[in-house]
Enzyme design. Sequence first.
Site, PDB file in Angstrom:
ATOM      1  N   HIS A 127       0.955  -1.146   0.045  1.00  0.00           N
ATOM      2  CA  HIS A 127       0.045  -0.100  -0.071  1.00  0.00           C
ATOM      3  C   HIS A 127       0.753   1.128  -0.071  1.00  0.00           C
ATOM      4  CE1 HIS A 127      -3.011   2.966   1.378  1.00  0.00           C
ATOM      5  NE2 HIS A 127      -3.844   2.088   1.016  1.00  0.00           N
TER       6      HIS A 127
ATOM      7  N   GLU B  26       0.615   4.151   1.359  1.00  0.00           N
ATOM      8  CA  GLU B  26       0.928   4.937   2.590  1.00  0.00           C
ATOM      9  C   GLU B  26       1.852   4.093   3.545  1.00  0.00           C
ATOM     10  OE1 GLU B  26      -1.591   5.493   6.805  1.00  0.00           O
ATOM     11  OE2 GLU B  26      -2.633   5.582   4.792  1.00  0.00           O
TER      12      GLU B  26
ATOM     13  N   SER C 230      -8.956   0.854  -2.977  1.00  0.00           N
ATOM     14  CA  SER C 230      -9.179   1.667  -1.858  1.00  0.00           C
ATOM     15  C   SER C 230      -9.254   0.860  -0.410  1.00  0.00           C
ATOM     16  CB  SER C 230     -10.611   2.427  -2.084  1.00  0.00           C
ATOM     17  OG  SER C 230     -10.976   3.114  -0.791  1.00  0.00           O
TER      18      SER C 230
END
Length: 321
Positions: A130, A132, A228
């Site tokens: 991911h 992040e 998402s």
Amino acid sequence: MTANSQRRVLLAKPRGYCAGVDRAVQAVEIALEKYGAPIYVRKQIVHNVHVVKTLEERGAVFVDETEEVPEGAIVVFSAHGVAPVVHEEAQGLNLRTIDATCPLVTKVHKEAVRFAAQGYDILLIGHEGHEEVIGTTGEAPDHIHLVDGPDDVANVHVRDPEKVAWLSQTTLSVDETIATVEKLRERFPNLTDPPSDDICYATQNRQTAVKEMAARSQLVIVVGSTNSSNSVRLVEVAKEHGADDAYLVDYAEQIDPAWLDGVTTVGVTSGASVPDELVQDVLAWLAERGFGEAEEIESVQESMRFSLPKELRKDLRITPV
């Protein structure tokens, strides 16, 4: 009473755009208006197919790596944040940067830097790959160990079990993160907590709303994209808290009418990077099939706002809120 009159829709609130997403999307829109196309964006500005497509139509160019941006051009960093090396790459290419990293992600980055400076091993709860997680890990790669859920706790190895801290990706399942921390604390009784909760307010609020709605719904439709994290978590939470079925869709036309067989109550919500127009399309699709006016289920009120990135505020002479 007819069969159709018994059909109803429960609509979760809050849903859709969080403050960080709103800020990031606005950053690209304003940059396009002020500086003109093309405006380059490193990675997807937010994880939503419709938002990315709409911005592309207006002149945004999405790239995977900094080196794909022409020297001297304007580049926006996505809401998910980037590692320090990305800022260095941009500087080397003489790029003009607009950092649209969500302030709540920036908070996690700063916590990682601080814990690393104090010599801690940092256990970062999150999903491998991911954006992040990649960005946060880049702040202190020699100190950070990824923990991908409770089942991954046994694989953790640290230098000093007495000096361990945990952080988390902001878009995780609240319940799973709590379970992961509990297992980590069994292994490391002196585990140090972050100064404040890392899971963002919007992620928590949307999961709370879905828990309440799912308990009263046979079917839950979550509007959001498959990449998402927070949208995928909403599907999981719905199934765990009472819904017989839950599905993720980008657009209303992706709903399978067969999902409605035997269903009288449909719950609807959307991930934190989803514009509300897509939710309204789902409501209209359901209304055409006898599921009339939606009853809104509000679990908590949201009023959070974030200032635009400082690079834009400077050019627009905007005072931070």
